[in-house]
Write a protein that holds these residues in place. Sequence first.
Motif, PDB file in Angstrom:
ATOM      1  N   VAL A   3      10.124   0.321  -4.257  1.00 31.72           N
ATOM      2  CA  VAL A   3      10.619   0.481  -2.888  1.00 31.72           C
ATOM      3  C   VAL A   3       9.967   1.671  -2.191  1.00 31.72           C
ATOM      4  O   VAL A   3       9.644   1.612  -1.000  1.00 31.72           O
ATOM      5  N   ILE A   4       9.750   2.748  -2.933  1.00 31.80           N
ATOM      6  CA  ILE A   4       9.268   3.991  -2.318  1.00 31.80           C
ATOM      7  C   ILE A   4       7.750   4.036  -2.184  1.00 31.80           C
ATOM      8  O   ILE A   4       7.209   4.446  -1.154  1.00 31.80           O
ATOM      9  N   MET A   5       7.051   3.622  -3.223  1.00 38.36           N
ATOM     10  CA  MET A   5       5.605   3.848  -3.254  1.00 38.36           C
ATOM     11  C   MET A   5       4.872   3.018  -2.202  1.00 38.36           C
ATOM     12  O   MET A   5       5.065   1.812  -2.088  1.00 38.36           O
ATOM     13  N   ARG A   6       4.044   3.698  -1.429  1.00 40.14           N
ATOM     14  CA  ARG A   6       3.216   3.073  -0.407  1.00 40.14           C
ATOM     15  C   ARG A   6       1.767   3.533  -0.597  1.00 40.14           C
ATOM     16  O   ARG A   6       1.522   4.561  -1.235  1.00 40.14           O
ATOM     17  N   PRO A   7       0.800   2.809  -0.038  1.00 38.95           N
ATOM     18  CA  PRO A   7      -0.604   3.217  -0.214  1.00 38.95           C
ATOM     19  C   PRO A   7      -0.890   4.635   0.259  1.00 38.95           C
ATOM     20  O   PRO A   7      -1.724   5.331  -0.304  1.00 38.95           O
ATOM     21  N   GLY A   8      -0.183   5.079   1.307  1.00 37.79           N
ATOM     22  CA  GLY A   8      -0.414   6.411   1.861  1.00 37.79           C
ATOM     23  C   GLY A   8       0.516   7.459   1.273  1.00 37.79           C
ATOM     24  O   GLY A   8       1.692   7.188   1.010  1.00 37.79           O
ATOM     25  N   TYR A   9       0.002   8.672   1.101  1.00 35.62           N
ATOM     26  CA  TYR A   9       0.787   9.776   0.538  1.00 35.62           C
ATOM     27  C   TYR A   9       1.944  10.155   1.453  1.00 35.62           C
ATOM     28  O   TYR A   9       3.065  10.376   0.999  1.00 35.62           O
ATOM     29  N   GLY A  10       1.672  10.240   2.754  1.00 34.94           N
ATOM     30  CA  GLY A  10       2.685  10.726   3.695  1.00 34.94           C
ATOM     31  C   GLY A  10       3.939   9.886   3.696  1.00 34.94           C
ATOM     32  O   GLY A  10       5.056  10.409   3.611  1.00 34.94           O
ATOM     33  N   LEU A  11       3.782   8.552   3.776  1.00 31.20           N
ATOM     34  CA  LEU A  11       4.949   7.665   3.816  1.00 31.20           C
ATOM     35  C   LEU A  11       5.687   7.666   2.482  1.00 31.20           C
ATOM     36  O   LEU A  11       6.919   7.610   2.446  1.00 31.20           O
TER      37      LEU A  11
ATOM     38  N   GLU B  62      -6.456  10.212   3.552  1.00 30.46           N
ATOM     39  CA  GLU B  62      -6.843   9.574   4.808  1.00 30.46           C
ATOM     40  C   GLU B  62      -8.195  10.063   5.320  1.00 30.46           C
ATOM     41  O   GLU B  62      -8.909   9.320   6.000  1.00 30.46           O
ATOM     42  N   PHE B  63      -8.566  11.309   4.995  1.00 30.76           N
ATOM     43  CA  PHE B  63      -9.835  11.823   5.516  1.00 30.76           C
ATOM     44  C   PHE B  63     -11.030  11.021   4.975  1.00 30.76           C
ATOM     45  O   PHE B  63     -12.099  11.009   5.572  1.00 30.76           O
ATOM     46  N   LEU B  64     -10.814  10.316   3.849  1.00 33.33           N
ATOM     47  CA  LEU B  64     -11.883   9.488   3.302  1.00 33.33           C
ATOM     48  C   LEU B  64     -12.124   8.237   4.154  1.00 33.33           C
ATOM     49  O   LEU B  64     -13.236   7.718   4.219  1.00 33.33           O
ATOM     50  N   SER B  65     -11.046   7.751   4.801  1.00 31.91           N
ATOM     51  CA  SER B  65     -11.151   6.526   5.600  1.00 31.91           C
ATOM     52  C   SER B  65     -11.454   6.797   7.070  1.00 31.91           C
ATOM     53  O   SER B  65     -11.909   5.891   7.780  1.00 31.91           O
TER      54      SER B  65
ATOM     55  N   LYS C 221      -9.809  -6.181  24.057  1.00 31.80           N
ATOM     56  CA  LYS C 221      -8.736  -6.132  23.057  1.00 31.80           C
ATOM     57  C   LYS C 221      -9.165  -5.304  21.853  1.00 31.80           C
ATOM     58  O   LYS C 221      -8.423  -4.447  21.364  1.00 31.80           O
ATOM     59  N   SER C 222     -10.383  -5.540  21.368  1.00 28.04           N
ATOM     60  CA  SER C 222     -10.885  -4.826  20.199  1.00 28.04           C
ATOM     61  C   SER C 222     -10.958  -3.322  20.451  1.00 28.04           C
ATOM     62  O   SER C 222     -10.615  -2.516  19.581  1.00 28.04           O
ATOM     63  N   ALA C 223     -11.389  -2.932  21.656  1.00 29.42           N
ATOM     64  CA  ALA C 223     -11.469  -1.500  21.997  1.00 29.42           C
ATOM     65  C   ALA C 223     -10.088  -0.861  21.947  1.00 29.42           C
ATOM     66  O   ALA C 223      -9.912   0.249  21.417  1.00 29.42           O
ATOM     67  N   PHE C 224      -9.076  -1.547  22.498  1.00 34.45           N
ATOM     68  CA  PHE C 224      -7.708  -1.018  22.472  1.00 34.45           C
ATOM     69  C   PHE C 224      -7.178  -0.937  21.043  1.00 34.45           C
ATOM     70  O   PHE C 224      -6.566   0.055  20.634  1.00 34.45           O
ATOM     71  N   VAL C 225      -7.412  -2.008  20.265  1.00 34.86           N
ATOM     72  CA  VAL C 225      -6.887  -2.072  18.890  1.00 34.86           C
ATOM     73  C   VAL C 225      -7.521  -1.002  18.013  1.00 34.86           C
ATOM     74  O   VAL C 225      -6.820  -0.302  17.268  1.00 34.86           O
ATOM     75  N   GLU C 226      -8.842  -0.863  18.090  1.00 33.87           N
ATOM     76  CA  GLU C 226      -9.528   0.109  17.231  1.00 33.87           C
ATOM     77  C   GLU C 226      -9.162   1.547  17.592  1.00 33.87           C
ATOM     78  O   GLU C 226      -9.097   2.409  16.719  1.00 33.87           O
ATOM     79  N   LEU C 227      -8.913   1.797  18.881  1.00 34.38           N
ATOM     80  CA  LEU C 227      -8.437   3.129  19.273  1.00 34.38           C
ATOM     81  C   LEU C 227      -7.073   3.393  18.640  1.00 34.38           C
ATOM     82  O   LEU C 227      -6.812   4.491  18.122  1.00 34.38           O
ATOM     83  N   GLY C 228      -6.192   2.380  18.664  1.00 37.36           N
ATOM     84  CA  GLY C 228      -4.878   2.513  18.032  1.00 37.36           C
ATOM     85  C   GLY C 228      -4.988   2.728  16.535  1.00 37.36           C
ATOM     86  O   GLY C 228      -4.264   3.549  15.956  1.00 37.36           O
ATOM     87  N   ASN C 229      -5.902   2.016  15.884  1.00 43.43           N
ATOM     88  CA  ASN C 229      -6.104   2.187  14.435  1.00 43.43           C
ATOM     89  C   ASN C 229      -6.586   3.595  14.109  1.00 43.43           C
ATOM     90  O   ASN C 229      -6.171   4.185  13.100  1.00 43.43           O
ATOM     91  N   LEU C 230      -7.461   4.125  14.948  1.00 44.25           N
ATOM     92  CA  LEU C 230      -7.958   5.493  14.755  1.00 44.25           C
ATOM     93  C   LEU C 230      -6.812   6.493  14.855  1.00 44.25           C
ATOM     94  O   LEU C 230      -6.683   7.406  14.023  1.00 44.25           O
ATOM     95  N   MET C 231      -5.955   6.312  15.852  1.00 47.48           N
ATOM     96  CA  MET C 231      -4.822   7.228  16.007  1.00 47.48           C
ATOM     97  C   MET C 231      -3.831   7.078  14.854  1.00 47.48           C
ATOM     98  O   MET C 231      -3.240   8.067  14.399  1.00 47.48           O
ATOM     99  N   SER C 232      -3.625   5.865  14.356  1.00 50.31           N
ATOM    100  CA  SER C 232      -2.736   5.653  13.204  1.00 50.31           C
ATOM    101  C   SER C 232      -3.251   6.408  11.988  1.00 50.31           C
ATOM    102  O   SER C 232      -2.492   7.042  11.254  1.00 50.31           O
ATOM    103  N   SER C 233      -4.567   6.334  11.770  1.00 47.46           N
ATOM    104  CA  SER C 233      -5.175   7.036  10.638  1.00 47.46           C
ATOM    105  C   SER C 233      -5.007   8.547  10.795  1.00 47.46           C
ATOM    106  O   SER C 233      -4.678   9.258   9.828  1.00 47.46           O
TER     107      SER C 233
ATOM    108  N   GLN D 292      -2.622  10.073  12.444  1.00 48.77           N
ATOM    109  CA  GLN D 292      -1.209  10.390  12.219  1.00 48.77           C
ATOM    110  C   GLN D 292      -0.889  10.444  10.725  1.00 48.77           C
ATOM    111  O   GLN D 292      -0.126  11.304  10.277  1.00 48.77           O
ATOM    112  N   ARG D 293      -1.475   9.521   9.954  1.00 49.70           N
ATOM    113  CA  ARG D 293      -1.237   9.532   8.506  1.00 49.70           C
ATOM    114  C   ARG D 293      -1.835  10.781   7.870  1.00 49.70           C
ATOM    115  O   ARG D 293      -1.247  11.353   6.950  1.00 49.70           O
ATOM    116  N   MET D 294      -2.998  11.208   8.347  1.00 47.63           N
ATOM    117  CA  MET D 294      -3.644  12.382   7.762  1.00 47.63           C
ATOM    118  C   MET D 294      -2.810  13.643   7.960  1.00 47.63           C
ATOM    119  O   MET D 294      -2.685  14.467   7.048  1.00 47.63           O
TER     120      MET D 294
END
Length: 738
Positions: free
Chosen positions: A428-436, A539-542, A580-592, A594-596
């Motif tokens: 239940v707890i373990m997720r791919p990212g350390y922060g979560l 996250e800095f690796l990705s 659409k791709s420009a908006f999505v990839e910008l969001g993905n960058l910000m998500s990464s 935030q995780r870092m």
Amino acid sequence: MIERLKRFADSTNFTKAVIVTIASAMPLIILTQLGYFQYGIAVALGAFLTYPADIPSNLQHKVRGLLITTLIVSGCTLMVNLLHPVPLLFYPFAIVMVFFLSMISVYGQRATMVSFSGLLAIALATGHLRDGWDIAIYTALSLAGGLIYTTISVLFKLVSPHRYTELQMVECLKLTAKYMKLRGNLWEKDADREKIVEKQLHLQVELNTIHESLREILIRNRSTAGSSNRTRKMLLVFISMVDILELALSTSFDHSKLQHKFSDHPKVLDTYQNLAYNLGASLKRIAKSIENRKKYISKHNLIEDLESVQRAIESYRNALSEAEASEGVWMLLNMLHYAEKQVEKIKTIERAFTTTMNFKDLKERDKDLQKFLTPEYYPFRILKENLSLSSTIFRHSLRLTVTMIIGFGLGLIFQMQNPYWILLTIIVIMRPGYGLTKQRSFQRIIGTVAGAVIAFALLSVIKNTSIIAILAVTAMVLGLAFTSINYSIGATFVTIYVVFLYGMLTPNVREVIQYRVFDTAVGGILAFAANYFLWPAWEFLSLPVYIKKSIEANRNYLNEISLFYNEKGSVSTAYKLARKSAFVELGNLMSSYQRMIQEPKSKQKQVQQVYKLAVLNHTLVSSLASLGTYIQSHKTSKASEAFNVVVNAVIKNLDHSAALLSAETSTQAYCSDKEELAMRFTELRNIRARELKESTPDDENEFRLKMEEANLIIEQLVWLNGLSEKILTATKQLELTK
């Protein structure tokens, strides 16, 4: 408070919690009354383990996903019970299955939830082992539980087929309204504009998620189940929402310059700010009408607001001489043009909920709309490509498998009462990212302790079994409903439910719960430690990959804008997909990003530089959207040599930046191209002026309009070129340790 409770009771999370409670409690109560309590538990577990895979989608995919989950859950239960007496077979099987189920997460959200259900089934099966015919009976009962849940979930879907879509649209409207309000805040004289831009970037992440969800529901449902008026209405509203966001991104006013320019005439900007706020308020009011299932009644008269801005512009014009007012009026008219476009889009949405509309235009777009969906297929190639340490999912699968082996081993060595609780906590707890994972570890431990304290306090004063049963069911519904909203509260209610359940079943409930709290703590610590020490996916690796994808998406968007300006005609599907791709990839960058920043300080590499690149890419998307919107909404002249020269220079800068991030070549390789990339924009204006003068030598008015177009386009190109050079410079300075 009443409104908030009504919204909560109407939410998808609460509905799913009610469905799984009915599917679990109903057979349990019936079989208990018939004297088959243990059989009732088996059916309830089957239903409960199927529930995680019930993610929003069209009916066909929903049923298919739930049936596959039911088969996996019952299959895992069967195999664990059959092989457990033979350790040489059981342990290799368990290890392979845990790893395989974790790996199928590469196929997206649905596969991730199916994986989660299968892993829970393995963990629970190790704690409730059977033998002989009991294995077949309990496997069949688990299968029945999954089928019961599937049936009830489908019935709920058929009773209210559009409610989830409406609630997603409500969320989309609210987030867009919030975005528009932030744009209104930018007009404050002392506004912290950097902070506002940061909030807009975070909102972009949420908007990308909700847009993808709505595309999946509205477009895929439209192709598989036909199209009702309500679906067409929602699709039209969604398209308008995407256009509103593009318009909001497309207009980047220099607020400091405007504040200085109109410091002696503040009414102009105050009137415009009021309109900006009312744009967002109108969207929020539409959202509330859908949420509360009430007829929409407009509160803000946006047409009057536009007229107020026009009167303010006239007052400004009349207060100054023509020469003094010309530049300011030109700026204000640009602002007014943007506002008119936004009002037009909002009026389209308002009409969708107040009048009967013609949807013929949507029928012609059905074929193209399919291209905006993420393909629903699961080739083996994707799984094979992720079988390496470079894959985040592979690392997570390996980490989860090893951690579960350690947790199971500790349970056996120290002869813990319920070692499977450790396994459940890890899953239940373990997720791919350390922060979560870190966040969930603390939240689950806090929730478990808090729930145990509250439950024991209630049990000390409540002795009536019926009351305890009612409270247990209530706690189960609230626990499941809150799990995805607030994990701490969800864990608290789930623990209360478990304590009440054991309170009805066993006299030594205190001892049992003490073990549960201890096992939860052990599982949480193991999950947290494993994410730090075992093949961590920092996250800095990705991040270089996300930055590169965002830059490439912006380059493709610019390329489509250039094609459109050169070829004219209607806006192509390729253009919209690039947007659409420009908006999505910008969001993905910000998500990464935030995780870092949730990870340990020692693992946060070049935080300021990464954020700078995120902001630059956001500004670039905004500038591109501005250029694209202008070209779409104006009759433009033939694209000049000047335009294509600068666009090519910007594209080269972006290509260079992307190449640096993929280490395809060195920084020095671009030094010789510097002179070619640095075009003199004064010369470009002269080229354009000569081209226009030659094409319209006698029509001064037409020449003036085309020169205005040329100046606007050139100004955008100056800005784009500057941004692309800043991105290239920032990319060169970015030193992310791999």
